[in-house]
Design a protein around this motif. Structure first.
Motif, PDB file in Angstrom:
ATOM      1  N   UNK A 333       0.810  -1.407   0.005  1.00 44.09           N
ATOM      2  CA  UNK A 333       0.041  -0.025   0.050  1.00 44.09           C
ATOM      3  C   UNK A 333       0.911   1.301   0.010  1.00 44.09           C
ATOM      4  N   UNK A 419      -1.135  15.765   7.596  1.00 41.39           N
ATOM      5  CA  UNK A 419      -2.358  15.834   8.269  1.00 41.39           C
ATOM      6  C   UNK A 419      -3.108  16.982   7.264  1.00 41.39           C
TER       7      UNK A 419
ATOM      8  N   UNK B   7     -10.436   2.395  -9.090  1.00 43.86           N
ATOM      9  CA  UNK B   7      -9.859   3.737  -8.665  1.00 43.86           C
ATOM     10  C   UNK B   7      -8.678   3.617  -8.652  1.00 43.86           C
ATOM     11  N   UNK B   8      -8.000   4.526  -9.581  1.00 36.48           N
ATOM     12  CA  UNK B   8      -6.496   4.609  -9.822  1.00 36.48           C
ATOM     13  C   UNK B   8      -6.154   5.863  -9.052  1.00 36.48           C
ATOM     14  N   UNK B   9      -4.878   5.623  -8.179  1.00 38.93           N
ATOM     15  CA  UNK B   9      -4.294   7.053  -7.400  1.00 38.93           C
ATOM     16  C   UNK B   9      -2.850   6.561  -7.268  1.00 38.93           C
ATOM     17  N   UNK B  10      -2.114   7.589  -7.002  1.00 39.81           N
ATOM     18  CA  UNK B  10      -0.949   7.502  -6.617  1.00 39.81           C
ATOM     19  C   UNK B  10      -0.608   7.110  -5.419  1.00 39.81           C
ATOM     20  N   UNK B  11       0.655   6.626  -5.160  1.00 44.26           N
ATOM     21  CA  UNK B  11       0.955   6.264  -3.950  1.00 44.26           C
ATOM     22  C   UNK B  11       1.572   7.196  -2.984  1.00 44.26           C
ATOM     23  N   UNK B  12       1.194   6.974  -1.556  1.00 43.31           N
ATOM     24  CA  UNK B  12       0.981   5.958  -1.133  1.00 43.31           C
ATOM     25  C   UNK B  12      -0.751   5.568  -0.816  1.00 43.31           C
ATOM     26  N   UNK B  13      -1.062   4.544  -0.692  1.00 44.44           N
ATOM     27  CA  UNK B  13      -2.598   4.281  -0.794  1.00 44.44           C
ATOM     28  C   UNK B  13      -3.217   4.193   0.522  1.00 44.44           C
ATOM     29  N   UNK B  14      -2.547   4.342   1.761  1.00 49.54           N
ATOM     30  CA  UNK B  14      -3.130   4.381   2.976  1.00 49.54           C
ATOM     31  C   UNK B  14      -2.494   5.918   3.384  1.00 49.54           C
ATOM     32  N   UNK B  15      -3.280   6.433   4.494  1.00 44.44           N
ATOM     33  CA  UNK B  15      -2.805   7.771   4.782  1.00 44.44           C
ATOM     34  C   UNK B  15      -3.116   7.698   6.663  1.00 44.44           C
ATOM     35  N   UNK B  16      -2.266   8.647   7.355  1.00 45.06           N
ATOM     36  CA  UNK B  16      -2.284   8.510   8.724  1.00 45.06           C
ATOM     37  C   UNK B  16      -3.747   8.919   9.042  1.00 45.06           C
ATOM     38  N   UNK B  17      -4.323   8.691  10.244  1.00 47.46           N
ATOM     39  CA  UNK B  17      -5.583   9.194  10.539  1.00 47.46           C
ATOM     40  C   UNK B  17      -5.541  10.848  10.829  1.00 47.46           C
ATOM     41  N   UNK B  18      -4.621  11.268  11.286  1.00 51.32           N
ATOM     42  CA  UNK B  18      -4.288  12.964  11.624  1.00 51.32           C
ATOM     43  C   UNK B  18      -4.900  13.587  10.507  1.00 51.32           C
ATOM     44  N   UNK B  19      -5.551  14.779  10.782  1.00 52.77           N
ATOM     45  CA  UNK B  19      -5.957  15.786   9.798  1.00 52.77           C
ATOM     46  C   UNK B  19      -5.707  17.117  10.468  1.00 52.77           C
TER      47      UNK B  19
END
Lengths: 442, 328
Positions: A333, A419, B7-19
């Motif tokens: 991923x 973030x 869906x096609x997107x660039x890496x990375x495919x996971x993100x941290x939960x912080x916003x």
């Protein structure tokens, strides 16, 4: 045992528990299935087909090769008939000339296989030739021809062979399973590599989240003083070549340089297993081990798959989808490629297939940078991704290069941690490609 | 499976939960104990000032973005944080229109005119406080001693008129007048917030708890607050003042944990953050010891804010495997 590591990096959820318990299942393609074998599955010159439409080919038969040194031959993974040779879609999203073979289900072996197995008496040149002829490339994802990597220029004195068993990408568990199921063969593969580099010691570096693998390897390598098992901290991107060398030896590969510049060669677990099979069993690369995971598949697990089987046929053979997939990733991923079709073959570099439902696939929208500095704090290369991103926004490629944009290893740590969800890695990757293309033109 | 659209997107495919929103929410949570203590000590009026300040900050942000036809980003909570910080930097005895003027200056002048969140080069709440202090010095320096939550305005008025000396005495001004050696009870008062000062700056223990929360949640790093506080401690000791007491009074805890760490107006490099904390500490100690103002936290941070682009430029981290230029 000390736990080694590198500076900075991130701790994404490792998501390995979906498949790390699952023993490697051997999955053979059904009779009649079409296997698609692209002529370029590595970095370097593409191969040319040695067969033509209508030919019958046997399992393990060399079906494509190149006269260029920087290349790797390709073998048939089944026995059957060549039905066509035409451009087909590959996992990287490009079209590539491919040999299409209809599997006759007999798996009739080519007579050359398994004849020459007295590897203990092989010379260095013969081992390198065996590796080349078996079509082995870096199976971790890069696809660098192994015989080139194992034969660096004479002036580079190699003193350390690192078996990279970090497997730092989330979800991926193939290395872990290979290490505990085929421990002795991995050690044997590493021993073969060490005969190529008599002055080198072998270091197997395993992340701390695989204590069973560390224990098995330590036990199996007992009595070989040239092999050491070390544990490295579970942290992404620990498995990146430069970060791995830094953690294990404390040496930093110079900017723009190669591992051989600091006396190291780094090899992937499945690659070493393929080397063992090529040299000790005289069998070419015809299969690889793939992690199938993600919330959309019915039977996540680790599978030994014949190269050339399509993603679609493979997933169907494992039990198909549980829910409709919204995103399918070839690889992990963090660095894998999102594919837009399932009619693509599993090739030498396909380490995983991850299928996510819409719920898991949706990415949050991009916002303005808030200058939190988290990307700087976590970049394993010591770059300032926010600064590179603003160079790119201003289309200032000179500044991008001055700020070491080309040193980016595209690990994606910055995008992960941001973030504001900025597309940092994506913009840097694109800019790198553009700068390199411009340099080539000059 | 045939017509699956992927869906096609660039890496990375996971993100941290912080916003941005989760970070700002954490800051609000971290400020809550000190704000509650401020209300406890200074009464319902403190609550009203906090409410007015937050509401007008959010209003000005939304209004500016509406007028300039930008997408309205008040849900990221950054305006609410600015509003709360501003209120916590005001004394309780101010007219109710003052926080509205302050919020206008913070949001419109200091933040939005420079490009909004992440682009402001000084801390908006502190800029507004400095603006108010220069424009309305009398109400802005009228520090009452704590009167308690249920004090009505009559008793507050009485308290202030009865003893001007008491109403104006913050521990810092007493220290500067000399001949004041804090005793154990003074330390306890300073820790618990039972001293004169701005609404949100008096209760050191609540601010420290909030700061630790931000550190644990990794919203801020230790570098700025720890170097800031340590520098003030060492210099106060060096200047022959009362170092430990000095840490607990004035705006130091609020400034070190919540104001100097403001993302947009502090360095992004780790070394730069150490310099920021050190510089703030030196300036604060100097102003406290030798300046004509009794308190120097807000001006120290504002001055260091101006140096941030320079600090960032000269404190870039060392690149992995960097090759020296003359090697080429």
């Amino acid at each position: 045992m000390r736990t080694l590591t590198f500076k900075r990096g991130i701790h994404p959820p490792d998501s390995k528990s979906y498949t790390d318990w699952s023993p490697i299942k051997i999955l053979m393609p059904d009779k009649g299935l079409l296997m698609t074998i692209p002529l370029s599955q590595h970095i370097g010159a593409p191969c040319e087909s040695l067969v033509k439409k209508g030919d019958r080919v046997l399992l393990g038969q060399k079906i494509a090769d190149s006269s260029a040194a920087f290349s790797a031959p390709i073998h048939s993974s089944v026995s059957g008939t060549v039905t066509d040779i035409k451009p087909m879609l590959t996992p990287s999203g490009t079209m590539c000339n491919s040999i299409i073979i209809e599997n006759d289900g007999l798996f009739e072996e080519h007579p050359s296989l398994g004849k020459d197995t007295s590897y203990a008496s092989f010379s260095r040149e013969k081992i390198l030739e065996k590796i080349k002829e078996a079509g082995i490339v870096g199976l971790g994802g890069a696809g660098f021809p192994t015989h080139i990597k194992q034969n660096p220029p004479k002036e580079k004195k190699i003193d350390t062979i690192i078996l990279n068993a970090a497997e730092c990408e989330p979800y991926l568990t193939t290395d872990h399973r290979v290490l505990i199921e085929k421990t002795d063969r991995v050690i044997k593969g590493l021993e073969i590599l060490l005969t190529l580099h008599p002055n080198a010691k072998g270091i197997i570096a395993v992340e701390t989240n695989k204590p069973d693998a560390i224990a098995a390897l330590t036990k199996s390598s007992e009595g070989n003083s040239k092999i050491e098992v070390v544990s490295v901290l579970t942290k992404y991107p620990q498995g990146s070549e430069k970060q791995m060398i830094d953690a294990v030896t404390g040496r930093q590969v110079p900017s723009g340089g190669l591992p051989a510049d600091v006396g190291c060669i780094v090899d992937n677990v499945d690659t070493v297993l393929a080397i063992e099979r090529a040299v000790a069993k005289d069998r070419p690369l015809m299969r690889r081990i793939v992690t199938l995971s993600g919330d959309a598949v019915k039977c996540p697990g680790n599978y030994q798959v014949r190269l050339g089987m399509s993603f679609k046929d493979f997933i169907e053979a494992t039990g198909g989808f549980k829910e409709e997939p919204a995103k399918v990733i070839a690889g992990g991923p963090m660095m894998g490629v999102a594919v837009y079709s399932l009619d693509i073959p599993i090739i030498k570099t396909s380490s995983a297939i991850l299928c996510f439902t819409e719920k898991a696939a949706v990415l949050p929208p991009e916002n303005n940078c808030i200058r939190c500095g988290k990307c700087v704090e976590h970049c394993p290369m010591g770059l300032m991704p926010l600064e590179l991103n603003s160079d790119i926004m201003a289309d200032d490629m000179e500044s991008f290069e001055k700020h070491h944009g080309l040193d980016c290893i595209e690990c994606g740590s910055c995008s992960y941690i941001c973030p504001a969800k900025r597309h940092l890695a994506q913009s840097i990757r694109t800019a790198k490609r553009n700068v390199m293309a411009m340099k080539k033109k000059k | 499976m045939e017509n699956t659209k992927l869906i096609v997107s660039s890496t990375p495919h996971i993100r941290s939960k912080d916003s941005i929103q989760s970070i700002m929410r954490d800051v609000l949570i971290a400020l809550t104990p000190a704000a509650l203590m401020g209300i406890w000590y200074f009464g319902i009026k403190a609550l009203l000032i906090i409410a007015i300040s937050i509401a007008s900050s959010i209003f000005f942000e939304a209004a500016f973005q509406k007028i300039t036809k930008k997408s309205i980003t008040i849900t990221d909570l950054s305006a609410a944080v600015t509003g709360l910080l501003l209120a916590m930097n005001l004394p309780v005895e101010i007219p109710f229109w003052l926080p509205i003027v302050g919020a206008f200056f913070a949001i419109i002048v200091a933040k939005q005119l420079f490009g909004g969140l992440g682009q402001n080069f000084i801390n908006p709440a502190l800029a507004a406080r400095a603006f108010l202090l220069a424009s309305y010095p009398t109400p802005m320096t009228n520090f009452t001693s704590p009167t308690g939550l249920f004090a009505n305005s009559d008793t507050v008025a009485k308290a202030t008129s009865l003893a001007d000396a008491v109403s104006n005495a913050t521990p810092l001004s007493r220290l500067n007048e000399g001949a004041f050696i804090p005793e154990i009870s003074d330390y306890i008062d300073a820790l618990s917030g039972n001293i004169g000062g701005c609404i949100g700056e008096t209760c050191a223990i609540a601010l420290i708890i909030g700061g630790i929360y931000l550190l644990v949640r990794r919203v801020i790093s230790w570098r700025i607050p720890v170097t800031y506080i340590l520098t003030v401690f060492i210099l106060s000791w060096f200047f022959g003042r009362t170092p430990l007491y000095e840490l607990l009074i004035g705006g130091l805890m609020l400034g070190a944990f919540f104001m100097a760490t403001d993302y947009s107006s502090s360095p992004v490099t780790p070394l730069g953050q150490l310099i920021m904390g050190f510089g703030c500490g030196v300036l604060t100690a100097l102003i406290r010891s030798y300046g004509s103002y009794p308190e120097g936290v807000s001006y120290s941070i504002l001055l260091m804010n101006l140096a941030v682009p320079l600090i960032d430029r000269y404190t870039k981290p060392k690149i992995f495997g960097e090759v020296k230029k003359n090697d080429k």
